[in-house]
Write a protein that holds these residues in place. Structure first.
Motif, PDB file in Angstrom:
ATOM      1  N   TRP A  21       0.843  -1.186   0.000  1.00 24.05           N
ATOM      2  CA  TRP A  21       0.000   0.000   0.000  1.00 24.05           C
ATOM      3  C   TRP A  21       0.883   1.242   0.000  1.00 24.05           C
ATOM      4  N   GLY A  22       0.524   2.204  -0.850  1.00 20.44           N
ATOM      5  CA  GLY A  22       1.284   3.440  -0.941  1.00 20.44           C
ATOM      6  C   GLY A  22       2.347   3.435  -2.006  1.00 20.44           C
ATOM      7  N   PHE A  23       2.609   2.263  -2.613  1.00 23.74           N
ATOM      8  CA  PHE A  23       3.631   2.172  -3.648  1.00 23.74           C
ATOM      9  C   PHE A  23       3.025   1.925  -5.030  1.00 23.74           C
ATOM     10  N   GLU A  24       1.685   1.969  -5.107  1.00 29.20           N
ATOM     11  CA  GLU A  24       1.037   1.818  -6.404  1.00 29.20           C
ATOM     12  C   GLU A  24       1.332   3.042  -7.276  1.00 29.20           C
ATOM     13  N   ASP A  25       1.223   2.882  -8.583  1.00 31.42           N
ATOM     14  CA  ASP A  25       1.500   3.971  -9.516  1.00 31.42           C
ATOM     15  C   ASP A  25       0.617   5.192  -9.255  1.00 31.42           C
ATOM     16  N   SER A  26      -0.621   4.946  -8.758  1.00 36.65           N
ATOM     17  CA  SER A  26      -1.559   6.050  -8.543  1.00 36.65           C
ATOM     18  C   SER A  26      -1.071   7.028  -7.476  1.00 36.65           C
ATOM     19  N   LYS A  28       2.114   7.991  -7.201  1.00 36.53           N
ATOM     20  CA  LYS A  28       3.368   8.594  -7.647  1.00 36.53           C
ATOM     21  C   LYS A  28       3.275  10.119  -7.723  1.00 36.53           C
ATOM     22  N   LYS A  29       2.189  10.636  -8.313  1.00 37.20           N
ATOM     23  CA  LYS A  29       2.057  12.089  -8.468  1.00 37.20           C
ATOM     24  C   LYS A  29       1.878  12.784  -7.125  1.00 37.20           C
ATOM     25  N   VAL A  30       1.214  12.119  -6.186  1.00 37.42           N
ATOM     26  CA  VAL A  30       1.048  12.700  -4.852  1.00 37.42           C
ATOM     27  C   VAL A  30       2.415  12.867  -4.195  1.00 37.42           C
ATOM     28  N   LYS A  31       3.259  11.844  -4.299  1.00 41.19           N
ATOM     29  CA  LYS A  31       4.596  11.910  -3.699  1.00 41.19           C
ATOM     30  C   LYS A  31       5.447  12.979  -4.367  1.00 41.19           C
ATOM     31  N   GLU A  32       5.379  13.050  -5.687  1.00 41.51           N
ATOM     32  CA  GLU A  32       6.174  14.047  -6.409  1.00 41.51           C
ATOM     33  C   GLU A  32       5.752  15.463  -6.033  1.00 41.51           C
ATOM     34  N   LYS A  33       4.444  15.669  -5.865  1.00 41.64           N
ATOM     35  CA  LYS A  33       3.948  16.985  -5.476  1.00 41.64           C
ATOM     36  C   LYS A  33       4.439  17.350  -4.084  1.00 41.64           C
ATOM     37  N   TYR A  34       4.418  16.401  -3.163  1.00 45.04           N
ATOM     38  CA  TYR A  34       4.891  16.653  -1.810  1.00 45.04           C
ATOM     39  C   TYR A  34       6.386  16.969  -1.818  1.00 45.04           C
ATOM     40  N   ALA A  35       7.154  16.210  -2.598  1.00 44.79           N
ATOM     41  CA  ALA A  35       8.598  16.441  -2.675  1.00 44.79           C
ATOM     42  C   ALA A  35       8.891  17.832  -3.217  1.00 44.79           C
ATOM     43  N   CYS A 193      15.167 -10.208  -2.923  1.00 40.72           N
ATOM     44  CA  CYS A 193      14.006 -10.390  -2.061  1.00 40.72           C
ATOM     45  C   CYS A 193      13.595  -9.047  -1.462  1.00 40.72           C
ATOM     46  N   VAL A 194      12.446  -9.039  -0.809  1.00 35.73           N
ATOM     47  CA  VAL A 194      11.982  -7.862  -0.080  1.00 35.73           C
ATOM     48  C   VAL A 194      12.244  -8.111   1.403  1.00 35.73           C
ATOM     49  N   TYR A 195      13.092  -7.272   2.025  1.00 35.94           N
ATOM     50  CA  TYR A 195      13.449  -7.463   3.424  1.00 35.94           C
ATOM     51  C   TYR A 195      12.828  -6.368   4.291  1.00 35.94           C
ATOM     52  N   TYR A 196      12.268  -6.775   5.440  1.00 36.23           N
ATOM     53  CA  TYR A 196      11.868  -5.832   6.475  1.00 36.23           C
ATOM     54  C   TYR A 196      11.106  -4.621   5.941  1.00 36.23           C
ATOM     55  N   ASP A 197       9.945  -4.894   5.370  1.00 33.33           N
ATOM     56  CA  ASP A 197       9.088  -3.791   4.915  1.00 33.33           C
ATOM     57  C   ASP A 197       9.815  -2.893   3.920  1.00 33.33           C
ATOM     58  N   ARG A 198      10.499  -3.527   2.952  1.00 33.21           N
ATOM     59  CA  ARG A 198      11.142  -2.857   1.811  1.00 33.21           C
ATOM     60  C   ARG A 198      12.355  -2.009   2.208  1.00 33.21           C
ATOM     61  N   ARG A 199      13.021  -2.356   3.293  1.00 32.66           N
ATOM     62  CA  ARG A 199      14.158  -1.540   3.729  1.00 32.66           C
ATOM     63  C   ARG A 199      15.358  -1.636   2.797  1.00 32.66           C
ATOM     64  N   ASN A 200      15.368  -2.590   1.902  1.00 33.78           N
ATOM     65  CA  ASN A 200      16.445  -2.664   0.906  1.00 33.78           C
ATOM     66  C   ASN A 200      16.058  -2.020  -0.422  1.00 33.78           C
ATOM     67  N   LEU A 201      14.828  -1.494  -0.515  1.00 36.30           N
ATOM     68  CA  LEU A 201      14.356  -1.000  -1.806  1.00 36.30           C
ATOM     69  C   LEU A 201      14.065   0.494  -1.827  1.00 36.30           C
ATOM     70  N   ASP A 202      13.650   1.063  -0.723  1.00 35.18           N
ATOM     71  CA  ASP A 202      13.112   2.421  -0.733  1.00 35.18           C
ATOM     72  C   ASP A 202      14.107   3.448  -0.214  1.00 35.18           C
ATOM     73  N   VAL A 203      13.702   4.697  -0.278  1.00 37.86           N
ATOM     74  CA  VAL A 203      14.454   5.804   0.305  1.00 37.86           C
ATOM     75  C   VAL A 203      14.102   5.832   1.792  1.00 37.86           C
ATOM     76  N   ARG A 204      15.080   5.538   2.651  1.00 33.31           N
ATOM     77  CA  ARG A 204      14.774   5.330   4.066  1.00 33.31           C
ATOM     78  C   ARG A 204      15.674   6.178   4.963  1.00 33.31           C
ATOM     79  N   ASN A 205      15.101   6.658   6.076  1.00 30.08           N
ATOM     80  CA  ASN A 205      15.926   7.296   7.099  1.00 30.08           C
ATOM     81  C   ASN A 205      16.723   6.224   7.845  1.00 30.08           C
ATOM     82  N   VAL A 206      17.993   6.518   8.114  1.00 28.95           N
ATOM     83  CA  VAL A 206      18.864   5.613   8.867  1.00 28.95           C
ATOM     84  C   VAL A 206      19.645   6.457   9.877  1.00 28.95           C
TER      85      VAL A 206
END
Length: 291
Positions: A21-26, A28-35, A193-206
């Motif tokens: 949830w939240g990673f669907e194409d629909s 994308k524009k909401v995230k870009e607008k926020y950024a 693989c997808v690890y720990y709620d996509r922690r290897n795939l997304d832009v994440r705070n560390v």
């Protein structure tokens, strides 16, 4: 039921069909607008700072990957050499003519912090990217993605996901702070693989990211008083990130940016008794500074 649990794990971690949830194409524009509406610094360019000594072929692979692949960002390259042998120095000077970069030759004992701080002093732009000479760029938008994230004012530093060479094996996608010391997130895991709620795939705070590929705005770098030159070899990047975090900024690992990292070619391993002693001393200093 063990069979059901195992089946669920296989589906969760390996199925390419799962949509979070939240990673669907629909969205994308909401995230870009926020950024777009988040406060950003003014962009003028990136100074890529590369410490290197007696690794001309390794350095050449790194530089060629930058020059051949990087798009849509104004940048310069500053190579800091702490004393290559004469034949290697000559090779790098010839390379400089071909690829176009600043070459600062300053013979001294290896001190990663001093080399990075020196390189920053020669940089002309308001963004610094500290990059190991044993890294290899793999896609053309790598610097654009890192720069866009680093320009956001509440971002203090931006790291990348590193793979071991010619593989999908993770070397780094952020740093854990553990009792035994800082450690790379998901090191040696296969990035299929997808690890720990996509922690290897997304832009994440560390909490920290490796200095092998780390972008910082000049104003933040100066605010936290640069790299600690008392940490000569290890944990200087972690210390820098901790200082940035403690100053109130986010540390971000941009896992959409992927490089190959031919790890520690520049200085060898830390397996000798003297090197292990130095490693432990630097870790103790890090934890004294950041309880």
């Amino acid at each position: 039921d063990r069979k059901l649990v195992c089946h669920y794990k296989d589906m969760l971690y390996t199925s390419p069909k799962i949509t979070y949830w939240g990673f669907e194409d629909s969205y994308k524009k909401v995230k870009e607008k926020y950024a777009d509406i988040r406060p950003k610094a003014k962009e003028d360019g990136v100074s890529i700072i590369i410490p290197s000594k007696d690794n001309p072929k390794v350095l050449e692979r790194c530089l060629e990957s930058i020059v051949n692949l990087t798009e849509n960002v104004k940048y310069e390259i500053v190579v800091i050499d702490n004393g290559s042998r004469e034949e290697n120095k000559k090779y790098i000077e010839e390379m400089k003519v071909k690829l176009g970069f600043k070459y600062i030759y300053n013979p001294m004992e290896f001190n990663f912090s001093v080399m990075c701080n020196t390189g920053a002093s020669y940089g002309n732009y308001s963004m610094y990217l500290f990059l190991n000479d044993d890294c290899e760029v793999r896609h053309s938008d790598w610097l654009r993605k890192m720069t866009d994230q680093a320009l956001i004012l509440d971002t203090g530093a931006v790291g990348a996901k590193l793979h071991y060479p010619n593989s999908k094996t993770i070397q780094h996608c952020g740093v854990y702070s553990l009792q035994v010391g800082p450690a790379h997130k998901l090191q040696f895991k296969e990035d299929t693989c997808v690890y720990y709620d996509r922690r290897n795939l997304d832009v994440r705070n560390v909490l920290a990211s490796t200095g092998a590929c780390l972008m910082i705005r000049k104003d933040v770098f100066e605010e936290v008083k640069r790299f600690d030159e008392g940490l000569r070899v290890a944990f200087n990047d972690v210390d820098l990130c901790y200082k940035i975090y403690e100053a109130g900024y986010n540390i971000v690992n941009h896992n959409e940016v992927q490089l190959w990292h031919h790890e520690s070619l520049s200085r060898g391993s830390d397996e000798s008794p003297a090197k292990l002693k130095r490693l432990m001393e630097e870790k103790q200093k890090l934890y004294r500074k950041h309880h």
